[in-house]
Each structure stands twice: as structure tokens, then as C-alpha cells.
Enzyme design. Structure first.
Site, short mmCIF file in Angstrom:
data_model
loop_
_atom_site.label_atom_id
_atom_site.label_comp_id
_atom_site.label_asym_id
_atom_site.label_seq_id
_atom_site.Cartn_x
_atom_site.Cartn_y
_atom_site.Cartn_z
N PHE A 175 0.81 -1.22 0.00
CA PHE A 175 0.00 0.00 0.00
C PHE A 175 0.84 1.26 0.00
O PHE A 175 0.37 2.32 -0.42
CB PHE A 175 -0.93 0.02 1.22
CG PHE A 175 -0.24 0.31 2.53
CD1 PHE A 175 0.03 1.62 2.92
CD2 PHE A 175 0.15 -0.72 3.38
CE1 PHE A 175 0.67 1.89 4.13
CE2 PHE A 175 0.78 -0.46 4.58
CZ PHE A 175 1.06 0.85 4.95
N LYS B 99 -1.28 -7.93 -8.61
CA LYS B 99 -2.23 -7.88 -7.51
C LYS B 99 -1.80 -6.74 -6.59
O LYS B 99 -0.91 -6.90 -5.76
CB LYS B 99 -2.24 -9.21 -6.75
CG LYS B 99 -3.57 -9.53 -6.01
CD LYS B 99 -4.02 -8.52 -4.99
CE LYS B 99 -3.22 -8.60 -3.72
NZ LYS B 99 -3.76 -7.62 -2.67
N GLU C 202 -5.10 -3.82 -1.66
CA GLU C 202 -6.54 -3.54 -1.66
C GLU C 202 -6.86 -2.24 -0.92
O GLU C 202 -7.99 -1.74 -1.00
CB GLU C 202 -7.30 -4.70 -1.01
CG GLU C 202 -7.05 -4.91 0.46
CD GLU C 202 -5.80 -5.70 0.78
OE1 GLU C 202 -5.65 -6.13 1.94
OE2 GLU C 202 -4.95 -5.89 -0.14
N SER D 100 5.87 -6.80 3.99
CA SER D 100 6.44 -7.11 5.30
C SER D 100 7.23 -8.41 5.26
O SER D 100 7.01 -9.27 4.39
CB SER D 100 5.33 -7.21 6.34
OG SER D 100 4.55 -8.37 6.12
N CYS E 61 9.74 1.42 3.52
CA CYS E 61 10.71 0.45 4.00
C CYS E 61 12.12 1.01 4.04
O CYS E 61 13.01 0.39 4.61
CB CYS E 61 10.67 -0.82 3.15
SG CYS E 61 11.22 -0.57 1.45
N GLU F 53 9.57 -3.56 13.26
CA GLU F 53 9.33 -2.56 12.22
C GLU F 53 8.00 -1.87 12.54
O GLU F 53 6.94 -2.50 12.48
CB GLU F 53 9.27 -3.20 10.83
CG GLU F 53 9.05 -2.18 9.72
CD GLU F 53 8.94 -2.81 8.35
OE1 GLU F 53 9.38 -2.17 7.37
OE2 GLU F 53 8.41 -3.94 8.24
#
Length: 497
Positions: free
Chosen positions: A149, A173, A176, A226, A281, A382
Site C-alpha cells: 500500500f 495484484k 486492496e 512485510s 521500508c 518494524e
């Protein structure tokens, strides 16, 4: 309410599952759209479209592919503000940051425009008597990308432009949580002349992800997200015989030596820790203050942190926007609370922050933690939010050991005026990307992006030469053409004499 659909075979395809995900405006907290979740059959339809398209696209000329990519780059440039607005509306980041995201994604499109140079291959002549050997690279077939995202336009552009430029077809993909930007990328690709089925999008959740990982016609999977999910992606995809590059999480350290310009270091720590609300990240989440720099450096960071302007991403005055969801905001806030309980000093507490007129938005202020124990959750995990931890080290050796002992190895940075110390650091530190007086060392498009240790699963990094290698497979061709004067039969093993 607007529904974001799938993009299959060059056109929108309505979802039939009856399952939807909510898409929020993080600045207001209101659901403004919904996204259709794919069924297994819809994923299969996208893969079938890509497989059919590969029959011709994989054999198409480099000239045709690059002509389309040049046109695509023009359209992206013309629509960059529109794409950035979609990012801001669904992710929440400020408009200038969203524009930067689009620009960095376009770097990879530009790299793909010059793919013919990268696919030249190699030739060795006369390796034996009238024997030549050539090495070439060919596409894999249908490949897939699963993206996060936090960069809904840039990370997809880290993947599919290289994949399609090298002759593959692609199934994406996206997250969402903010799917509109990548959907717009697919529309523009079709407008640029990309044939039907070369780029497809399936929206969805774990159902769609698992089907992509299991599908026998998918040759390779790229992932950014992640670490727990990266591990899952790698294990499940490899189980089904696929090539995998899975980029995981991070806990990036910024080492500040006593000779550094502390004002400059404080400015860069603010930018790297709190930009994009820390949801990246490559964010700096730990500053390692060496020697007696800690108190002064923390004071300078705190002074700057308290003056940051936080508000809706579409407000030009805002320097930081909200987090992606209410649940994520609350989780980030919990790390600040637990840090105090676990022995850290909370210098700036951004929890409980709200923006006037946007009280239901997913806002949080910036937090600064000092003297954070290495056992604290705020150091070990994280956080993926605007929380900066400061730890102290007496010496360089202690600091480098602290960084290298971390399970993460995505990016790191050193701030110093000492060239010898910087050189030593870049050779000794165990991380995939290193900055010297650069806090967020994200490589340009023609160098590859990726970390070490628990930040990478798979062998190859993303984009650059590694990306090209990932989406292609090598073939070596050995040829001998007899001279017309030759005759007879020789059954012996070819020799080099």
C-alpha cells in the site's frame, strides 16, 4: 459508491465474488470507494489472458516494445498530477511526496525504454575450429507482482515495465487499501498501445494471492511488503516451482559520528524518519549517536519535529499526512506507549494528535524516543510509522556491531566528514543499500534495489540489472557451420585444437 474492478484482457472486468474491500480517504476517515475481491476463476482468467498474449508478445520485436514504452512514458508524464492525486486520496501522503513517487516509478519505465541495450547478449567466435558460442536472454512467460500500500504506483512500476520490456506478460495484484493508482497505470498502458492481455490486474486478498502463487502458468513472482508475508510468498511460490524475489521489512539505522554536521544530520533524520509518515521500508527508524553527540543531536531533532506541519495530503501547507488506516495508527501509537514502559525516554509524543476539521482522519503526530533499550519493542520491531528511536554508542565499533546484529539489512546510512570512516562503514556494514551523508539511499533505476538478511527472500534484487536477470532466462547456443571444402564424417568429441 464507486467500485474499483479488475483489468483483464485490456478492459475492465466486474467482480463476481460479492466480496469487497473498503477504500478509505485517510484524511477524513470516510469510506469513499470499494474494491472488488477476485475469485479463483477471475485470477485464472487474468492468467489465461496473459498466457495467450505471451504467444505473440514474447516474439515481438524490441523496436515494437520500446516504441510502446516510450509512448507510455509520455502519457505518464502528462498524467502525473492525476496519478499523484489518486495516491493522496487513498494513501494519504502529501501531494509533493506522491509526485515524487510517480517520478521514481517513471525512472524504471525509462530504463525499460532502453532495454535493447541490456538484451544484446554475448558472442564468442572461434572457440574451437569453426565453432561459435552465443549467450542470449529470453522471457520467462507469465509473471506476477504483489505490491504494498505504501507506494501504490512506484512499486508496480518497479516490476511490470521491466517484465514486459523483456517480453513477458504480467498479472498484478495491488494492495486492496489503495488500488486506484495502479488501475490507472494499466489504463494508460493500454492507451499507449500495449496489446490486450500483456498487463492485467486482479484486485483482492489472500484468495487472489494464493492462487497466483499456486497457478501452474505463473513462472515467477515479485513481492514487496512485510517480512512475515515475504517469507510466506517465497515458501509457497518455491513449493510450486516458481522463481521468487520477495522484498521484506526493515529497521534502517543512521549512524552519526562526532565529526558530523549535526544540523545537517538532524534535518536529514527528520526527512528520512517522518517523510511519508514513516510508511516506507527505507525510512530511517533508528539514529545511532556515537560518542558525545547524542544530547545535542536529540535536541536538534526534537526542535525540528515539533514544528512539522501535519494535515491532509491535498493541503499544500502539509508536510506529513495521515496513516493508511485507523488500526495502523493505533498500532503505531502503542509502540510509543510501550517504549516508555520498557525504559525509553519519550522526548516528543505524537500520539493523540488530531487535525482540526479532520478529527475522524487517521492522523498521528511524530514521536521521538531517546536512549531506547535494544530489548524494547520500539527498537526490535518494524513500526512503519513516524516514530524515530535514538540509541547511544560510545564508539564506532560498538555502533557497527549494533547495526550488524540487527535481523534487518535493508538500508543504512552514515553521517561523517571523515572519508576513511565512511569507506570503512560501507565495506563493513551488513545491509544491501548504504548511504554516505544520504539518509534514504534508494538506488536510481539502473542500479538494483534490495536488502540483506530478513529484508530479502530470494537471490535477486528488484529493477536494474538484477530485475532484468530475474525476468529472463539465459540460453547458450553453440554453432558450427562446416566450410564447403570440408568432407567426410568425424565422430570424435570436439576439441580445442
Amino acid at each position: 459508491m464507486k467500485t474499483i474492478t479488475h483489468w483483464i484482457d485490456g478492459k475492465p472486468v466486474e467482480g463476481t465474488s460479492g466480496r469487497f474491500g473498503a477504500v478509505y480517504n485517510p484524511a477524513t476517515g470516510a469510506q469513499e470507494k470499494q474494491v472488488a475481491f477476485a475469485t479463483v476463476d477471475e485470477v485464472d482468467a487474468a492468467v489465461a489472458s496473459a498466457k495467450a498474449a505471451f504467444e505473440s508478445w514474447g516474439q515481438s520485436s524490441l523496436a515494437k516494445r520500446t516504441a510502446i514504452l516510450f509512448k507510455y512514458r509520455e502519457l505518464l508524464d502528462a498524467h502525473r498530477d492525476e496519478i499523484a492525486e489518486l495516491i493522496t486520496a487513498e494513501h494519504g501522503k502529501v501531494h509533493s511526496d506522491a509526485l515524487g513517487e510517480v517520478a521514481r516509478g517513471m525512472e524504471i519505465v525509462e530504463l525499460a525504454c532502453g532495454i535493447s541495450v541490456q538484451l544484446k547478449g554475448e558472442l564468442s567466435t572461434q572457440v574451437s575450429n569453426r565453432v561459435d558460442v552465443a549467450s542470449i536472454r529470453q522471457p520467462l512467460g507469465v509473471v506476477a507482482g504483489i505490491t504494498p500500500f505504501n507506494f501504490p504506483a512506484m512499486v508496480p512500476m518497479w516490476m511490470f515495465p521491466i517484465a514486459i520490456a523483456t517480453g513477458n506478460t504480467f498479472v498484478l495484484k495491488p494492495s486492496e487499501k489503495d488500488p486506484s493508482a495502479s488501475y490507472r497505470l494499466a489504463e494508460l498502458a493500454t492507451e499507449a498501445g500495449l496489446p490486450e492481455g500483456v498487463l492485467n490486474i486482479v484486485q483482492g486478498d489472500k484468495v487472489a494471492v494464493d492462487r497466483l502463487l499456486e497457478h501452474p502458468d505463473i513462472e515467477a513472482v515479485s513481492f514487496v511488503g512485510s517480512t512475515p508475508i515475504a517469507k510466506y510468498i517465497q515458501l509457497k511460490a518455491v513449493e510450486h516451482g516458481k522463481r521468487v524475489q520477495a522484498l521484506g521489512g526493515a529497521k534502517n539505522h543512521m549512524l552519526v559520528l562526532p565529526d558530523a554536521d549535526l544540523d545537517f544530520a538532524a534535518d536529514q533524520a527528520i526527512n528520512a524518519a517522518y517523510g511519508s509518515a514513516g510508511e516506507r521500508c527505507m525510512a530511517v527508524s533508528v539514529v545511532v549517536a556515537v560518542g558525545d553527540t547524542g544530547d545535542e543531536l536529540v535536541g536538534k531533532i526534537a526542535e525540528r519535529a515539533k514544528n512539522l506541519r501535519i494535515g491532509p495530503g491535498n493541503d499544500p501547507a502539509s508536510e506529513m499526512g495521515p496513516l493508511i488506516t485507523r488500526e495502523h495508527r493505533d498500532k503505531v501509537a502503542s509502540y510509543v506507549s510501550s517504549a516508555a514502559e520498557q525504559g525509553a525516554e519519550v522526548v516528543v509524543d505524537g500520539t493523540g494528535y488530531s487535525v482540526e476539521g479532520h478529527e475522524d482522519g487517521f492522523f498521528i503526530g511524530v514521536s521521538l524516543l531517546d536512549r531506547v533499550p535494544l530489548t524494547a519493542d520500539a527498537y526490535r520491531d518494524e513500526i512503519f510509522g513516524p516514530v524515530l528511536a535514538v540509541v547511544r554508542a560510545e564508539t564506532y565499533d560498538e555502533a557497527i556491531k549494533l547495526i550488524n546484529d540487527s535481523r534487518w539489512g535493508n538500508g543504512t546510512a552514515i553521517f561523517t566528514r571523515d572519508g576513511g570512516a565512511a569507506r570503512r562503514f560501507q565495506l563493513e556494514v551488513k545491509a544491501g543499500m548504504v548511504g554516505v551523508n544520504v539518509p534514504i539511499p534508494v538506488p536510481v533505476g539502473y542500479h538494483s534495489f534490495g536488502g540483506w538478511k530478513d529484508s530479502l527472500f530470494g537471490d535477486l534484487h528488484i529493477y536494474g540489472n538484477d530485475g532484468i536477470a530475474f525476468y529472463t532466462q539465459g540460453k547458450v547456443i553453440t554453432t558450427r557451420w562446416p566450410d564447403p571444402s570440408d568432407g567426410g564424417i568425424n565422430l570424435g568429441f570436439p576439441s580445442n585444437t
